[in-house]
Design a protein around this motif. Structure first.
Motif, PDB file in Angstrom:
ATOM      1  N   GLU A  63       0.848  -1.194   0.000  1.00 18.79           N
ATOM      2  CA  GLU A  63       0.000   0.000   0.000  1.00 18.79           C
ATOM      3  C   GLU A  63       0.886   1.247   0.000  1.00 18.79           C
ATOM      4  OE1 GLU A  63      -3.218  -0.335  -0.271  1.00 18.79           O
ATOM      5  OE2 GLU A  63      -3.110  -2.512  -0.061  1.00 18.79           O
ATOM      6  N   PRO A  64       0.540   2.254  -0.794  1.00 18.12           N
ATOM      7  CA  PRO A  64       1.365   3.469  -0.853  1.00 18.12           C
ATOM      8  C   PRO A  64       1.612   4.094   0.518  1.00 18.12           C
ATOM      9  CG  PRO A  64      -0.244   3.499  -2.613  1.00 18.12           C
ATOM     10  CD  PRO A  64      -0.575   2.313  -1.730  1.00 18.12           C
ATOM     11  N   GLU A  65       0.598   4.106   1.387  1.00 14.98           N
ATOM     12  CA  GLU A  65       0.793   4.731   2.703  1.00 14.98           C
ATOM     13  C   GLU A  65       1.791   3.953   3.563  1.00 14.98           C
ATOM     14  OE1 GLU A  65      -3.094   2.449   2.575  1.00 14.98           O
ATOM     15  OE2 GLU A  65      -2.288   4.103   1.426  1.00 14.98           O
ATOM     16  N   CYS A  66       1.845   2.631   3.404  1.00 15.61           N
ATOM     17  CA  CYS A  66       2.826   1.830   4.153  1.00 15.61           C
ATOM     18  C   CYS A  66       4.242   2.130   3.668  1.00 15.61           C
ATOM     19  CB  CYS A  66       2.532   0.343   4.006  1.00 15.61           C
ATOM     20  SG  CYS A  66       0.994  -0.187   4.745  1.00 15.61           S
ATOM     21  N   LEU A  67       4.412   2.152   2.347  1.00 17.29           N
ATOM     22  CA  LEU A  67       5.726   2.455   1.774  1.00 17.29           C
ATOM     23  C   LEU A  67       6.161   3.869   2.125  1.00 17.29           C
ATOM     24  CD1 LEU A  67       5.219   0.816  -1.716  1.00 17.29           C
ATOM     25  CD2 LEU A  67       6.702  -0.010   0.104  1.00 17.29           C
ATOM     26  N   ARG A  68       5.233   4.813   2.037  1.00 17.99           N
ATOM     27  CA  ARG A  68       5.548   6.214   2.337  1.00 17.99           C
ATOM     28  C   ARG A  68       5.997   6.368   3.787  1.00 17.99           C
ATOM     29  NH1 ARG A  68       1.094   8.246   0.623  1.00 17.99           N
ATOM     30  NH2 ARG A  68       1.818   8.330  -1.505  1.00 17.99           N
ATOM     31  N   ALA A  69       5.303   5.715   4.716  1.00 22.56           N
ATOM     32  CA  ALA A  69       5.657   5.812   6.133  1.00 22.56           C
ATOM     33  C   ALA A  69       7.060   5.271   6.378  1.00 22.56           C
ATOM     34  CB  ALA A  69       4.643   5.058   6.984  1.00 22.56           C
ATOM     35  N   ALA A  70       7.382   4.149   5.760  1.00 21.87           N
ATOM     36  CA  ALA A  70       8.709   3.566   5.948  1.00 21.87           C
ATOM     37  C   ALA A  70       9.797   4.439   5.343  1.00 21.87           C
ATOM     38  CB  ALA A  70       8.752   2.166   5.341  1.00 21.87           C
ATOM     39  N   LEU A  71       9.574   4.915   4.130  1.00 22.98           N
ATOM     40  CA  LEU A  71      10.596   5.716   3.450  1.00 22.98           C
ATOM     41  C   LEU A  71      10.720   7.122   4.029  1.00 22.98           C
ATOM     42  CD1 LEU A  71       9.896   4.558  -0.203  1.00 22.98           C
ATOM     43  CD2 LEU A  71      11.810   3.887   1.273  1.00 22.98           C
ATOM     44  N   ASP A  72       9.666   7.634   4.647  1.00 24.52           N
ATOM     45  CA  ASP A  72       9.728   8.958   5.268  1.00 24.52           C
ATOM     46  C   ASP A  72      10.352   8.924   6.652  1.00 24.52           C
ATOM     47  OD1 ASP A  72       8.643  10.206   3.090  1.00 24.52           O
ATOM     48  OD2 ASP A  72       6.612  10.349   3.920  1.00 24.52           O
ATOM     49  N   SER A  73      10.579   7.731   7.189  1.00 26.40           N
ATOM     50  CA  SER A  73      11.170   7.628   8.525  1.00 26.40           C
ATOM     51  C   SER A  73      12.644   8.018   8.464  1.00 26.40           C
ATOM     52  CB  SER A  73      11.038   6.205   9.059  1.00 26.40           C
ATOM     53  OG  SER A  73      11.958   5.346   8.398  1.00 26.40           O
ATOM     54  N   ASP A  74      13.239   8.226   9.610  1.00 23.68           N
ATOM     55  CA  ASP A  74      14.668   8.543   9.672  1.00 23.68           C
ATOM     56  C   ASP A  74      15.524   7.284   9.737  1.00 23.68           C
ATOM     57  OD1 ASP A  74      14.279  11.272   9.592  1.00 23.68           O
ATOM     58  OD2 ASP A  74      14.127  11.459  11.768  1.00 23.68           O
ATOM     59  N   ASP A  75      14.890   6.120   9.633  1.00 23.34           N
ATOM     60  CA  ASP A  75      15.640   4.875   9.720  1.00 23.34           C
ATOM     61  C   ASP A  75      16.533   4.707   8.496  1.00 23.34           C
ATOM     62  OD1 ASP A  75      14.436   4.342  12.097  1.00 23.34           O
ATOM     63  OD2 ASP A  75      12.958   2.953  11.295  1.00 23.34           O
ATOM     64  N   PRO A  76      17.713   4.133   8.681  1.00 17.98           N
ATOM     65  CA  PRO A  76      18.658   4.008   7.574  1.00 17.98           C
ATOM     66  C   PRO A  76      18.386   2.827   6.651  1.00 17.98           C
ATOM     67  CG  PRO A  76      19.641   3.176   9.571  1.00 17.98           C
ATOM     68  CD  PRO A  76      18.311   3.740   9.956  1.00 17.98           C
ATOM     69  N   ALA A  77      17.376   1.999   6.982  1.00 19.02           N
ATOM     70  CA  ALA A  77      17.095   0.841   6.132  1.00 19.02           C
ATOM     71  C   ALA A  77      15.610   0.515   6.139  1.00 19.02           C
ATOM     72  CB  ALA A  77      17.892  -0.365   6.611  1.00 19.02           C
ATOM     73  N   VAL A  78      15.147  -0.024   5.013  1.00 19.67           N
ATOM     74  CA  VAL A  78      13.766  -0.456   4.858  1.00 19.67           C
ATOM     75  C   VAL A  78      13.798  -1.810   4.156  1.00 19.67           C
ATOM     76  CG1 VAL A  78      11.562   0.010   3.727  1.00 19.67           C
ATOM     77  CG2 VAL A  78      12.865   1.893   4.699  1.00 19.67           C
ATOM     78  N   PHE A  79      13.057  -2.761   4.661  1.00 16.21           N
ATOM     79  CA  PHE A  79      12.975  -4.095   4.089  1.00 16.21           C
ATOM     80  C   PHE A  79      11.573  -4.239   3.511  1.00 16.21           C
ATOM     81  CE2 PHE A  79      14.699  -8.406   4.080  1.00 16.21           C
ATOM     82  CZ  PHE A  79      13.569  -9.165   3.839  1.00 16.21           C
ATOM     83  N   ILE A  80      11.470  -4.459   2.206  1.00 11.52           N
ATOM     84  CA  ILE A  80      10.170  -4.584   1.559  1.00 11.52           C
ATOM     85  C   ILE A  80       9.975  -6.023   1.109  1.00 11.52           C
ATOM     86  CG2 ILE A  80       8.703  -3.829  -0.347  1.00 11.52           C
ATOM     87  CD1 ILE A  80      10.236  -1.156  -0.270  1.00 11.52           C
ATOM     88  N   LEU A  81       8.979  -6.670   1.674  1.00 11.34           N
ATOM     89  CA  LEU A  81       8.663  -8.038   1.323  1.00 11.34           C
ATOM     90  C   LEU A  81       7.765  -8.012   0.085  1.00 11.34           C
ATOM     91  CD1 LEU A  81       8.670 -11.061   1.926  1.00 11.34           C
ATOM     92  CD2 LEU A  81       6.749 -10.663   3.479  1.00 11.34           C
ATOM     93  N   THR A  82       8.296  -8.477  -1.029  1.00 12.22           N
ATOM     94  CA  THR A  82       7.518  -8.471  -2.278  1.00 12.22           C
ATOM     95  C   THR A  82       6.646  -9.712  -2.388  1.00 12.22           C
ATOM     96  OG1 THR A  82       9.241  -9.584  -3.548  1.00 12.22           O
ATOM     97  CG2 THR A  82       9.317  -7.157  -3.460  1.00 12.22           C
ATOM     98  N   ASN A  83       7.086 -10.817  -1.799  1.00 11.65           N
ATOM     99  CA  ASN A  83       6.357 -12.080  -1.820  1.00 11.65           C
ATOM    100  C   ASN A  83       5.969 -12.484  -3.243  1.00 11.65           C
ATOM    101  OD1 ASN A  83       5.463 -14.387  -0.621  1.00 11.65           O
ATOM    102  ND2 ASN A  83       3.534 -13.539   0.077  1.00 11.65           N
ATOM    103  N   SER A  84       6.825 -12.161  -4.217  1.00  5.83           N
ATOM    104  CA  SER A  84       6.518 -12.469  -5.610  1.00  5.83           C
ATOM    105  C   SER A  84       6.520 -13.967  -5.892  1.00  5.83           C
ATOM    106  CB  SER A  84       7.489 -11.744  -6.533  1.00  5.83           C
ATOM    107  OG  SER A  84       8.817 -12.127  -6.248  1.00  5.83           O
ATOM    108  N   ARG A  85       7.115 -14.748  -5.018  1.00  3.31           N
ATOM    109  CA  ARG A  85       7.103 -16.211  -5.222  1.00  3.31           C
ATOM    110  C   ARG A  85       5.675 -16.750  -5.175  1.00  3.31           C
ATOM    111  NH1 ARG A  85      12.116 -18.920  -1.945  1.00  3.31           N
ATOM    112  NH2 ARG A  85      13.733 -17.616  -2.821  1.00  3.31           N
ATOM    113  N   SER A  86       4.827 -16.117  -4.397  1.00  4.59           N
ATOM    114  CA  SER A  86       3.452 -16.607  -4.276  1.00  4.59           C
ATOM    115  C   SER A  86       2.629 -16.303  -5.518  1.00  4.59           C
ATOM    116  CB  SER A  86       2.780 -15.993  -3.055  1.00  4.59           C
ATOM    117  OG  SER A  86       2.578 -14.603  -3.246  1.00  4.59           O
ATOM    118  N   LEU A  87       3.108 -15.398  -6.358  1.00  2.13           N
ATOM    119  CA  LEU A  87       2.379 -15.068  -7.577  1.00  2.13           C
ATOM    120  C   LEU A  87       2.661 -16.089  -8.631  1.00  2.13           C
ATOM    121  CD1 LEU A  87       3.032 -11.229  -7.646  1.00  2.13           C
ATOM    122  CD2 LEU A  87       1.005 -12.419  -6.803  1.00  2.13           C
TER     123      LEU A  87
END
Length: 87
Positions: A63-87
Motif C-alpha cells: 500500500e502506498p501509505e505503508c511504503l511512504r511511512a517507511a521511506l519517510d522515517s529517519d531509519d537508515p534501512a527499509v525491508f520490503i517483502l515483495t512475496n513475488s514467489r506466491s504469484l
C-alpha cells in the motif's frame, strides 16, 4: 567430474576469514546514512527473509501509505517483502 571429499570441521572453520574486528561498524554505517539522509532499501521475495533483519522497517503490504511511512522515517534501512514467489 570428481566427487567432493570430506573435510574435517577444524580445517573447514580454519579456512573462514576472521571476524571483522570493528564492533562499531554497524553504528558508523547507520550514522553515515542518517547524516546523508540515505536509506538502504532491500527487496525480498522470500517471506522468511525478514528473519534475517532487525531494527528496521519491514513493509508487508504493498500500500502506498505503508511504503511512504517507511521511506519517510529517519531509519537508515527499509525491508520490503515483495512475496513475488506466491504469484
Amino acid at each position: 567430474m570428481s566427487q567432493p571429499q570430506p573435510v574435517a570441521k577444524a580445517e573447514l572453520l580454519g579456512r573462514l576469514p576472521s571476524v571483522w574486528p570493528d564492533s562499531g561498524l554497524r553504528t558508523r554505517i547507520a550514522d553515515l546514512l542518517r547524516s546523508t539522509h540515505g536509506c538502504i532499501v532491500a527487496l525480498d521475495d522470500d517471506p522468511t527473509g525478514t528473519q534475517t533483519v532487525h531494527d528496521v522497517w519491514v513493509v508487508c503490504l504493498p500500500e502506498p501509505e505503508c511504503l511512504r511511512a517507511a521511506l519517510d522515517s529517519d531509519d537508515p534501512a527499509v525491508f520490503i517483502l515483495t512475496n513475488s514467489r506466491s504469484l
